[in-house]
Design a protein around this motif. Structure first.
Motif, mmCIF file in Angstrom:
data_model
loop_
_atom_site.group_PDB
_atom_site.id
_atom_site.type_symbol
_atom_site.label_atom_id
_atom_site.label_comp_id
_atom_site.label_asym_id
_atom_site.label_seq_id
_atom_site.Cartn_x
_atom_site.Cartn_y
_atom_site.Cartn_z
ATOM 1 N N HIS A 1 -2.900 7.532 -8.730
ATOM 2 C CA HIS A 1 -2.084 8.720 -8.556
ATOM 3 C C HIS A 1 -0.832 7.538 -7.801
ATOM 4 C CE1 HIS A 1 -4.991 11.340 -9.609
ATOM 5 N NE2 HIS A 1 -5.988 10.944 -8.747
ATOM 6 N N LEU A 2 -0.348 6.810 -8.167
ATOM 7 C CA LEU A 2 0.857 5.892 -7.872
ATOM 8 C C LEU A 2 2.267 6.483 -8.150
ATOM 9 C CD1 LEU A 2 -0.678 2.479 -7.897
ATOM 10 C CD2 LEU A 2 -0.643 4.004 -6.023
ATOM 11 N N ASP B 1 3.864 4.640 -1.611
ATOM 12 C CA ASP B 1 2.346 4.520 -1.889
ATOM 13 C C ASP B 1 1.650 3.869 -0.634
ATOM 14 O OD1 ASP B 1 2.437 5.870 -4.391
ATOM 15 O OD2 ASP B 1 3.223 4.154 -5.355
ATOM 16 N N PRO C 1 3.311 -1.993 -5.502
ATOM 17 C CA PRO C 1 3.483 -0.581 -5.575
ATOM 18 C C PRO C 1 4.648 -0.105 -5.053
ATOM 19 C CG PRO C 1 1.072 -1.424 -4.826
ATOM 20 C CD PRO C 1 2.037 -2.487 -4.866
ATOM 21 N N GLU D 1 -1.365 3.219 -12.643
ATOM 22 C CA GLU D 1 -0.694 4.136 -11.892
ATOM 23 C C GLU D 1 -1.182 5.478 -11.874
ATOM 24 O OE1 GLU D 1 3.755 1.992 -12.423
ATOM 25 O OE2 GLU D 1 3.259 3.794 -13.550
ATOM 26 N N GLY E 1 4.637 -0.443 -9.967
ATOM 27 C CA GLY E 1 5.628 0.716 -9.253
ATOM 28 C C GLY E 1 6.822 -0.182 -8.919
#
Length: 373
Positions: free
Chosen positions: A115-116, A42, A38, A111, A373
Motif C-alpha cells: 500500500h505504497l 510512506d 519509498p 507498491e 516510489g
C-alpha cells in the motif's frame, strides 16, 4: 564466519562474496546494486524495509544469492540499497535479460502489496530537503549529502558558479581541488557547511565521502547534459516575464521578494563599491539555474545595477567586473589538510555502486537501480 559481537562489518560482507567471484572471473559486471526509495509520505519500519528488500530479491531471482540490504538516509528520507552478485554458487551467471523491465514490474507489485504511493504518479527524482544545513546539529556529512545529492539530480546548471549559488541556498559551499601526481593533474571536490552570512564553518568533506554521484567527474557530466538540455529546451517565457515584472519594483528588496513569490531566486554579486557585476537566477519551477545574460541584455547585471546598484561616473553602459575569470571568493583553508583526497578507499561505500571487483580489473560504473516510489 560471523563476528563475535554479531554485527558484521563491510569487510565481513565482502568476504562472503569472494567464493562466488572466484568461481567466475570472466563475467564483466558481476555486481548488482539496486536502490529502492519509498515516497517520503510512506512511513516504513526497518523490518518493513527489510521485508520489501528480501521479497524484491526473491522475485528478481536473487533469493539464493548472498546480498546486503543497507538502510540509508542520505537523501533526507529512509530508503534501502541492495548489493548482490550475478554469479551463483556454481560460477554461472544469473540471467539478467530485460532485468530493468522486470524490476519495474516487481516494484509496482510491491507498491500494491504494501500500500505504497505509486511511483508512476510521482516524479522519479529526489525532492529538495525542506531544511538548510545547520552545522550546530552535527553530523555534517549526512546533512550535506542530503542537499548535494538531490540538487545534483533534480536541477540543471552549467558551471561551478551556478552550482555553488544553488547550494548556497541550503548553507552549503563547494570548491574544486587540484593535485599533481607524477606530473598528472587530478581534480576533486570538497563540500562544507556555511553560516547565515555564507562564510564556511566546520570541516570540509571530500566528495568521495559522500559518493561518486557528487564527485568531480559527475559534476562535469552534469554541466554537459545541462547545456545539451538548455539548447533543446529554451528558458520559459514565463520566467522572463516574471523577471521583467520584478524589475519594475522600486527597491532591490522588492525586486527579490517579487521573484521569490514567483518561485525564482536571484543571486546578486557586487564588489566593495556596491557595483552589481553579476546575477544568477534559480528557477525552482523548471529547476534551472542560469546567468542573467543568458536571458538577454534586459535581464543582465548591468540593468540590475542601474536599477538597484551603484553606477560609477561614465560607466552607465558597462559595469566594471573585477577579475571576471576568477572565482568571486575563496574560502580560506577549505582544502587545507586534504592531501589524501584522491586516495582510494579500502572497501566500497555501500551507499554507492560497487565499481571494483576484488578479482580483476576495474569495472565501469553501473546504472542506478530502479526506484521504489
Amino acid at each position: 564466519m560471523e563476528p563475535a559481537d554479531g554485527h558484521p562489518t563491510i569487510q565481513h560482507c565482502m568476504r562472503s562474496f569472494e567464493p562466488y567471484l572466484a568461481a567466475n572471473r570472466r563475467t564483466e559486471k558481476p555486481v548488482i546494486h539496486v536502490s529502492l526509495n519509498p515516497h517520503p509520505d510512506d512511513v516504513l519500519t526497518d523490518e518493513q524495509l527489510a521485508a520489501i528488500g528480501q521479497e524484491y530479491m526473491e522475485k528478481m531471482g536473487y533469493g539464493n544469492q548472498p546480498y546486503i540490504i543497507y538502510r540509508h538516509e542520505d537523501i533526507g528520507r529512509p530508503h534501502i540499497h541492495i548489493v548482490s552478485l550475478r554469479i551463483d554458487g556454481q560460477g554461472k551467471k544469473i540471467n539478467d535479460y530485460k532485468e530493468w523491465q522486470r524490476s519495474t514490474s516487481v516494484c509496482r507489485e510491491l507498491e500494491r502489496k504494501y500500500h505504497l504511493l505509486p511511483a508512476e504518479k510521482q516524479e522519479r527524482r529526489e525532492s529538495l530537503p525542506l531544511a538548510v544545513v545547520d552545522y550546530h546539529k552535527g553530523d555534517i556529512r549526512h546533512q550535506i549529502a542530503g542537499v548535494v545529492k538531490p540538487v545534483m539530480q533534480g536541477y540543471k546548471f552549467q558551471s561551478i558558479k551556478e552550482f555553488k549559488a544553488l547550494l548556497g541556498l541550503f548553507h552549503v559551499t563547494v570548491e574544486e581541488t587540484r593535485k599533481t601526481i607524477d606530473g598528472k593533474t587530478c581534480h576533486g571536490l570538497v563540500y562544507a557547511a556555511t553560516d547565515e552570512k555564507g562564510d564556511r564553518v566546520g570541516v570540509a568533506i571530500k566528495s568521495s565521502k559522500i559518493g561518486k554521484s557528487v564527485g568531480y567527474a559527475a559534476l562535469q557530466k552534469k554541466f554537459f547534459k545541462s547545456k545539451q538540455w538548455l539548447v533543446k529546451q529554451p528558458i520559459p517565457e514565463g520566467t522572463k516575464e516574471a523577471i521583467a515584472m520584478a524589475l519594475k519594483q522600486d527597491t532591490r528588496q522588492g525586486f527579490l521578494q517579487e521573484l521569490t513569490g514567483k518561485g525564482i531566486t536571484a543571486m546578486l554579486y557586487e564588489n566593495a563599491a556596491g557595483v552589481i557585476y553579476g546575477v544568477t537566477y534559480i528557477d525552482h519551477t523548471s529547476r534551472t539555474v542560469f546567468k542573467g545574460s543568458a536571458l538577454g541584455k534586459e535581464y543582465s547585471a548591468s540593468v540590475i545595477n542601474r536599477q538597484y546598484g551603484v553606477v560609477l561616473p561614465g560607466k552607465e553602459e558597462e559595469v566594471p567586473v573585477l577579475h571576471p575569470t576568477e572565482p568571486e571568493t575563496k574560502e580560506p583553508g577549505l582544502v587545507e589538510g586534504l592531501l589524501d583526497i584522491f586516495s582510494p578507499e579500502s572497501y566500497p561505500y555501500l551507499g554507492e555502486d560497487l565499481t571494483q571487483s576484488p578479482y580483476g580489473k576495474k569495472k565501469k560504473r553501473k546504472r542506478k537501480g530502479p526506484y521504489l516510489g
